[in-house]
Design a protein around this motif. Structure first.
Motif, PDB file in Angstrom:
ATOM      1  N   ILE A 142     -24.197  23.633  34.382  1.00  0.00           N
ATOM      2  CA  ILE A 142     -25.500  23.722  35.042  1.00  0.00           C
ATOM      3  C   ILE A 142     -25.331  23.535  36.546  1.00  0.00           C
ATOM      4  CG2 ILE A 142     -27.865  22.852  35.023  1.00  0.00           C
ATOM      5  CD1 ILE A 142     -26.837  21.233  32.441  1.00  0.00           C
ATOM      6  N   LYS A 143     -25.960  24.392  37.323  1.00  0.00           N
ATOM      7  CA  LYS A 143     -25.966  24.251  38.777  1.00  0.00           C
ATOM      8  C   LYS A 143     -27.210  23.474  39.179  1.00  0.00           C
ATOM      9  CE  LYS A 143     -25.613  27.005  43.024  1.00  0.00           C
ATOM     10  NZ  LYS A 143     -25.432  28.376  43.575  1.00  0.00           N
ATOM     11  N   VAL A 144     -27.006  22.355  39.876  1.00  0.00           N
ATOM     12  CA  VAL A 144     -28.135  21.496  40.243  1.00  0.00           C
ATOM     13  C   VAL A 144     -28.067  21.157  41.727  1.00  0.00           C
ATOM     14  CG1 VAL A 144     -28.281  20.495  37.929  1.00  0.00           C
ATOM     15  CG2 VAL A 144     -26.853  19.386  39.666  1.00  0.00           C
ATOM     16  N   VAL A 150     -30.323  13.388  40.009  1.00  0.00           N
ATOM     17  CA  VAL A 150     -30.398  14.649  39.276  1.00  0.00           C
ATOM     18  C   VAL A 150     -29.698  14.556  37.919  1.00  0.00           C
ATOM     19  CG1 VAL A 150     -28.308  15.654  40.301  1.00  0.00           C
ATOM     20  CG2 VAL A 150     -30.154  17.151  39.496  1.00  0.00           C
ATOM     21  N   LEU A 151     -28.618  13.796  37.849  1.00  0.00           N
ATOM     22  CA  LEU A 151     -27.911  13.659  36.575  1.00  0.00           C
ATOM     23  C   LEU A 151     -28.804  12.991  35.538  1.00  0.00           C
ATOM     24  CD1 LEU A 151     -25.386  13.945  34.851  1.00  0.00           C
ATOM     25  CD2 LEU A 151     -24.540  11.791  35.819  1.00  0.00           C
ATOM     26  N   SER A 167     -19.669  14.209  26.688  1.00  0.00           N
ATOM     27  CA  SER A 167     -19.030  13.922  27.981  1.00  0.00           C
ATOM     28  C   SER A 167     -19.769  14.640  29.092  1.00  0.00           C
ATOM     29  CB  SER A 167     -17.556  14.345  27.975  1.00  0.00           C
ATOM     30  OG  SER A 167     -17.434  15.750  27.911  1.00  0.00           O
ATOM     31  N   VAL A 168     -19.584  14.131  30.307  1.00  0.00           N
ATOM     32  CA  VAL A 168     -20.186  14.739  31.494  1.00  0.00           C
ATOM     33  C   VAL A 168     -19.141  14.771  32.606  1.00  0.00           C
ATOM     34  CG1 VAL A 168     -21.986  14.620  33.252  1.00  0.00           C
ATOM     35  CG2 VAL A 168     -22.473  13.841  30.919  1.00  0.00           C
ATOM     36  N   LEU A 169     -18.945  15.943  33.201  1.00  0.00           N
ATOM     37  CA  LEU A 169     -18.090  16.092  34.373  1.00  0.00           C
ATOM     38  C   LEU A 169     -18.932  16.643  35.509  1.00  0.00           C
ATOM     39  CD1 LEU A 169     -14.884  17.703  32.799  1.00  0.00           C
ATOM     40  CD2 LEU A 169     -15.222  15.310  33.416  1.00  0.00           C
ATOM     41  N   VAL A 170     -18.612  16.234  36.723  1.00  0.00           N
ATOM     42  CA  VAL A 170     -19.344  16.704  37.902  1.00  0.00           C
ATOM     43  C   VAL A 170     -18.341  17.196  38.934  1.00  0.00           C
ATOM     44  CG1 VAL A 170     -20.990  16.116  39.712  1.00  0.00           C
ATOM     45  CG2 VAL A 170     -21.114  14.949  37.487  1.00  0.00           C
ATOM     46  N   VAL A 182     -21.000  19.706  34.083  1.00  0.00           N
ATOM     47  CA  VAL A 182     -20.396  20.259  32.866  1.00  0.00           C
ATOM     48  C   VAL A 182     -20.627  19.245  31.756  1.00  0.00           C
ATOM     49  CG1 VAL A 182     -18.312  21.153  31.778  1.00  0.00           C
ATOM     50  CG2 VAL A 182     -18.641  21.414  34.251  1.00  0.00           C
ATOM     51  N   LEU A 183     -21.466  19.611  30.817  1.00  0.00           N
ATOM     52  CA  LEU A 183     -21.796  18.712  29.716  1.00  0.00           C
ATOM     53  C   LEU A 183     -21.269  19.268  28.398  1.00  0.00           C
ATOM     54  CD1 LEU A 183     -24.591  18.876  31.711  1.00  0.00           C
ATOM     55  CD2 LEU A 183     -25.061  16.859  30.310  1.00  0.00           C
TER      56      LEU A 183
END
Length: 213
Positions: A142-144, A150-151, A167-170, A182-183
């Protein structure tokens, strides 16, 4: 995650006086690529790799081949400048050391004594676990906007649909005003999550779904 949670503690070690032949045998028997070299106090004084041993071993094609070379002590071939880690170091810090110094193993010490080792393979396995790719699921990118909170906004949408996030990557976007989330979610079909994100104004980069006409 910290090093203590990922390091191996079942250690294979040698002293500087052990022979190259003994090192060869240990590497082959235990199917490992590195052996820390310790002194009587169990302090790390060196490290050898399978490559060090191969480079020091005479070729069977060499007419001057002699087993005497294998009787030399490992102190002759060990790397004496050893980078070590502490059990409470963070995995991310260790990863940067592996990359920067292009090494394959880091001994872990506490109060100067060897307590574990971390290899490239251990590090890769840990990142697989951290990203959740070892579990069934789907990945959504997702582009935020690059702004505070925002997360939390995005993850709350998954919570509203009772979707578990593995998991979550930024990472930063080319445009500094944005970042990419990236979720990895515990759902084989991510369609509901994708639609929810789009309904709330978020740009989904992956997976790309065909536009309905």
């Amino acid at each position: 995650m910290i090093v203590e949670e990922m390091m191996k503690t079942d250690l294979v070690t040698l002293t500087p006086d052990h022979t190259i032949a003994e090192a060869m045998k240990l590497l082959d028997t235990h199917k490992i690529r590195h052996i820390p070299i310790v002194n009587d106090l169990h302090h790390v004084v060196g490290i050898i790799s399978d490559r060090d041993v191969r480079d020091a071993s005479p070729s069977i094609l060499d007419n001057t081949y002699t087993s005497a070379l294998l009787s030399e002590p490992v102190r002759m071939i060990m790397q004496k400048e050893v980078i070590t880690a502490h059990p409470l170091d963070f995995v991310e810090e260790i990863a940067s050391i592996f990359y920067e110094h292009q090494i394959g193993c880091i001994p872990v010490t506490k109060n100067k004594r060897l307590v574990g080792v971390v290899t490239e393979r251990d590090l890769l396995h840990t990142f697989i676990q951290l990203t959740g790719t070892n579990k069934p699921g789907s990945q959504i990118e997702i582009k935020v906007e690059n702004k505070a909170g925002v997360l939390a906004e995005v993850t709350s949408l998954f919570g509203s649909k009772k979707t578990n996030i593995l998991s979550v990557l930024v990472y930063p976007d080319v445009d500094e005003r944005y970042k990419i989330l990236v979720l990895r979610i515990q759902a084989i079909n991510p369609l509901i999550s994708i639609n929810t994100l789009k309904e709330n104004g978020y740009e989904v980069l992956w997976p790309k779904l065909p536009e309905m006409t």
